[in-house]
Every structure is written in C-alpha cells, then in structure tokens.
Scaffold this active site. Structure first.
Site, PDB file in Angstrom:
ATOM      1  N   ASP A 118       0.844  -1.204   0.000  1.00 18.42           N
ATOM      2  CA  ASP A 118       0.000   0.000   0.000  1.00 18.42           C
ATOM      3  C   ASP A 118       0.881   1.256   0.000  1.00 18.42           C
ATOM      4  O   ASP A 118       0.383   2.381  -0.089  1.00 18.42           O
ATOM      5  CB  ASP A 118      -1.025  -0.005   1.146  1.00 18.42           C
ATOM      6  CG  ASP A 118      -0.393  -0.047   2.518  1.00 18.42           C
ATOM      7  OD1 ASP A 118       0.845  -0.167   2.617  1.00 18.42           O
ATOM      8  OD2 ASP A 118      -1.144   0.048   3.513  1.00 18.42           O
ATOM      9  N   SER A 119       2.217   1.051   0.022  1.00 18.45           N
ATOM     10  CA  SER A 119       3.151   2.147  -0.242  1.00 18.45           C
ATOM     11  C   SER A 119       2.867   2.765  -1.609  1.00 18.45           C
ATOM     12  O   SER A 119       3.315   3.870  -1.897  1.00 18.45           O
ATOM     13  CB  SER A 119       4.598   1.641  -0.193  1.00 18.45           C
ATOM     14  OG  SER A 119       4.748   0.490  -1.005  1.00 18.45           O
TER      15      SER A 119
ATOM     16  N   ASP B 175      -1.019  -6.161   0.006  1.00 13.34           N
ATOM     17  CA  ASP B 175      -1.371  -5.489   1.262  1.00 13.34           C
ATOM     18  C   ASP B 175      -2.872  -5.294   1.380  1.00 13.34           C
ATOM     19  O   ASP B 175      -3.537  -4.892   0.417  1.00 13.34           O
ATOM     20  CB  ASP B 175      -0.727  -4.084   1.287  1.00 13.34           C
ATOM     21  CG  ASP B 175       0.515  -4.034   2.133  1.00 13.34           C
ATOM     22  OD1 ASP B 175       0.707  -4.919   2.995  1.00 13.34           O
ATOM     23  OD2 ASP B 175       1.313  -3.097   1.930  1.00 13.34           O
TER      24      ASP B 175
ATOM     25  N   LYS C 108      -1.235  -9.316   3.357  1.00 15.39           N
ATOM     26  CA  LYS C 108      -0.486  -8.784   4.511  1.00 15.39           C
ATOM     27  C   LYS C 108      -1.352  -7.784   5.264  1.00 15.39           C
ATOM     28  O   LYS C 108      -2.005  -6.938   4.647  1.00 15.39           O
ATOM     29  CB  LYS C 108       0.813  -8.130   4.033  1.00 15.39           C
ATOM     30  CG  LYS C 108       1.600  -7.440   5.150  1.00 15.39           C
ATOM     31  CD  LYS C 108       3.043  -7.163   4.771  1.00 15.39           C
ATOM     32  CE  LYS C 108       3.288  -5.936   3.945  1.00 15.39           C
ATOM     33  NZ  LYS C 108       2.862  -4.669   4.557  1.00 15.39           N
TER      34      LYS C 108
ATOM     35  N   GLU D  97      -1.434  -5.222   8.908  1.00 13.54           N
ATOM     36  CA  GLU D  97      -0.582  -4.572   9.904  1.00 13.54           C
ATOM     37  C   GLU D  97      -1.217  -4.676  11.290  1.00 13.54           C
ATOM     38  O   GLU D  97      -2.405  -4.360  11.451  1.00 13.54           O
ATOM     39  CB  GLU D  97      -0.406  -3.084   9.555  1.00 13.54           C
ATOM     40  CG  GLU D  97       0.314  -2.868   8.236  1.00 13.54           C
ATOM     41  CD  GLU D  97       0.568  -1.398   7.935  1.00 13.54           C
ATOM     42  OE1 GLU D  97       0.278  -0.534   8.796  1.00 13.54           O
ATOM     43  OE2 GLU D  97       1.045  -1.103   6.822  1.00 13.54           O
TER      44      GLU D  97
ATOM     45  N   GLU E 201       9.190  -4.262  10.623  1.00 14.00           N
ATOM     46  CA  GLU E 201       9.707  -2.998  10.067  1.00 14.00           C
ATOM     47  C   GLU E 201      10.261  -2.129  11.192  1.00 14.00           C
ATOM     48  O   GLU E 201       9.569  -1.870  12.195  1.00 14.00           O
ATOM     49  CB  GLU E 201       8.581  -2.250   9.326  1.00 14.00           C
ATOM     50  CG  GLU E 201       9.056  -0.897   8.788  1.00 14.00           C
ATOM     51  CD  GLU E 201       8.137  -0.273   7.751  1.00 14.00           C
ATOM     52  OE1 GLU E 201       7.130  -0.900   7.351  1.00 14.00           O
ATOM     53  OE2 GLU E 201       8.445   0.868   7.350  1.00 14.00           O
TER      54      GLU E 201
END
Ligand code: KIV
Length: 266
Positions: A45-46, A84, A112, A114, A181
């Site tokens: 999602d960057s 993501d 993925k 978070e 991270e």
C-alpha cells in the site's frame, strides 16, 4: 526458476538461506524481478505514496490494491505474490475475509495485514478460508497517527518482550509469514530465531530470513532524505540497468552483504 510458494520460503528458512522481497506495482517490473530471481513480490500500500503522491498509505482502497495486484499477476510467472490489505479493510474478521478474497481473486497468493496479537482471530479465520496471511509488526505505517511519526518500535525490554509474545501468538493463530519494520536488530534476531515461520525484515537487520525494500527507494527514486535502511542498488548495478539493480539486490541479500550494520537500528 520453479514458482515460489510458502513451502519454498519455509525450506529456505530451514536451510538458513536468505530470500528476497521487493514491492512491485505493475507487469513490466514484475517481469524484470522474475528475471533477477526475486522470490516474493509485495503489492504494497506504499503505492499510495510512491504512485499516487499521497503523504501516507491511509487513503489507499481495496480497489486500488486489487487493480495493481492484477497488473503484477499478469507480468509475474515465478514469484510468490503478496498483497497489502489497506487501512480499515480488516477491522473485523468478516470484513477481512471479504476484502482478502477480492485480492486473492485479483491474483495474490497471500495477504499482509498490519498489527499485533489483536489480529489472531482474523488470521485464523483467513487461514480457515484458504487465505494465508503475513502480519506486519513494528513500525506499521497505517498507524502513523498513533505513533506520532515513522519511529523505530520495540525499543526497551518490555516493548521487546511484548513484541516477541505477540509474534508467537500470531504464529500459533496460523500466520504464514511475519514482517518486521524498523525494530532493533537484536530483537528481530530473537523473534526470527523463536519462530518457525519465515520472517521478513525492513530496517530490522541482517538476521531476518528475508529482506524487503520499496522498489522506488532501492532505485534511488525518492524525494528528500532516504530512510536509514535504504540502499541505492541502481548505483551498484553492473550494467547500470534496473534489471541489474534487482540482480545486485538479490546477490547482496543472499550473501549477507545487505543490510550492513549502518542500515539497522540498536
Ligand atoms: O507497503 C509497503 O511497501 C510495505 C513495505 C514497506 C514492507 O508494507
């Protein structure tokens, strides 16, 4: 190269061999990464920041992610494709299941999310539904407003112990992969050794099983000062090409040359 699966990553971990992960958002880059033997492509999602020009990942939607996942899937033939789940797309297990299904239908092999131990039920539910999950811990960019900035996480004994316990709870809940991270190198090493599942690091030191970078960062494309863990691999590409940068990254991760101590945190 044989298509990479989760079993491949587990075998690499058991043999102590490092694997490579890069973010990827389109078919042409996917083909170039296949050529360099990159094992995992992350549709991160960057993309909200590097493709859409936003100042965080929060505005990214499930349909943005599905669009880019489908683009990467069309170009990819060998890498494991991880997508993501964007901000607020997994606040309940049911919502996670429906949105993860959209990404799997677009071509992802795993998703993925978070967070921490609070995701245990969601991870179990996804696995029961046939969707492997990677949990992203440490500096989780979707929580930037909670952290008050992009800061190293897990510093100090209590915070480190808690992160280790949460990682173990997520493994027990069925997480297929963990991503750390910006955590201190010693903590990342401890978590990687304590878990059977593969652990990917970014700004988490050399001891993780695999390494990931945002592709724009490793090609030297960023505005402002790059993060400490970023290395410009285009600058060390043998023929000055993007494909050469991917090969240099793969070679340095496999040999343990990257990340060097100066790319990590204490
Ligand atoms: O979205 C992304 O690119 C990521 C990486 C920074 C790991 O989550």
């Amino acid at each position: 190269m044989k298509p990479v699966s989760l079993s491949t990553l587990r075998e690499l971990k058991s043999r102590g061999e490092k694997f490579t992960v890069l973010t990827c958002y389109d078919a042409t880059f996917a083909q170039a990464m296949n050529g360099a033997g990159i094992e995992v492509m992350l549709v991160g999602d960057s993309l909200g920041m590097v493709l859409q020009g936003r100042d965080s990942t929060l505005p990214v939607t499930v349909s943005d992610m599905a669009y880019h996942t489908a683009c990467v899937a069309r170009g990819n033939s060998t890498a494991l494709l991880m997508a993501d789940m964007p901000f607020m797309s997994y606040s309940t297990p049911e919502e996670a299941l429906a949105n993860a299904a959209t990404l799997m239908r677009a071509g992802a092999h795993l998703v993925k999310l978070e967070g921490g131990a609070w995701l245990a039920d969601t991870v179990t539910r996804l696995m029961q539904g046939g969707i492997p999950a990677c949990v992203h811990m440490g500096l989780t960019p979707q929580s930037v407003n909670v952290f008050g900035g992009y800061k190293v996480q897990g510093r100090g004994e209590d915070a480190g112990e808690q992160m280790l316990r949460e990682a173990q709870a997520l493994e027990a809940a069925g997480a297929a992969v963990l991503l750390l991270e910006c955590v201190p190198r010693a903590l990342a090493a401890r978590i990687t050794a304590a878990l059977k599942i593969p652990v990917i690091g970014i700004g988490a030191g050399l001891d993780c099983d695999g390494q990931v970078l945002v592709v724009h960062d490793m090609l030297g494309l960023h505005t402002g000062k790059p993060a400490r863990f970023v290395k410009n691999f285009l600058a060390v590409s043998d023929d000055g090409s993007v494909a050469g940068a991917f090969r240099a990254y793969a070679a340095e991760v496999k040999s343990g040359q990257y990340p060097a101590p100066e790319h990590g945190f204490d």
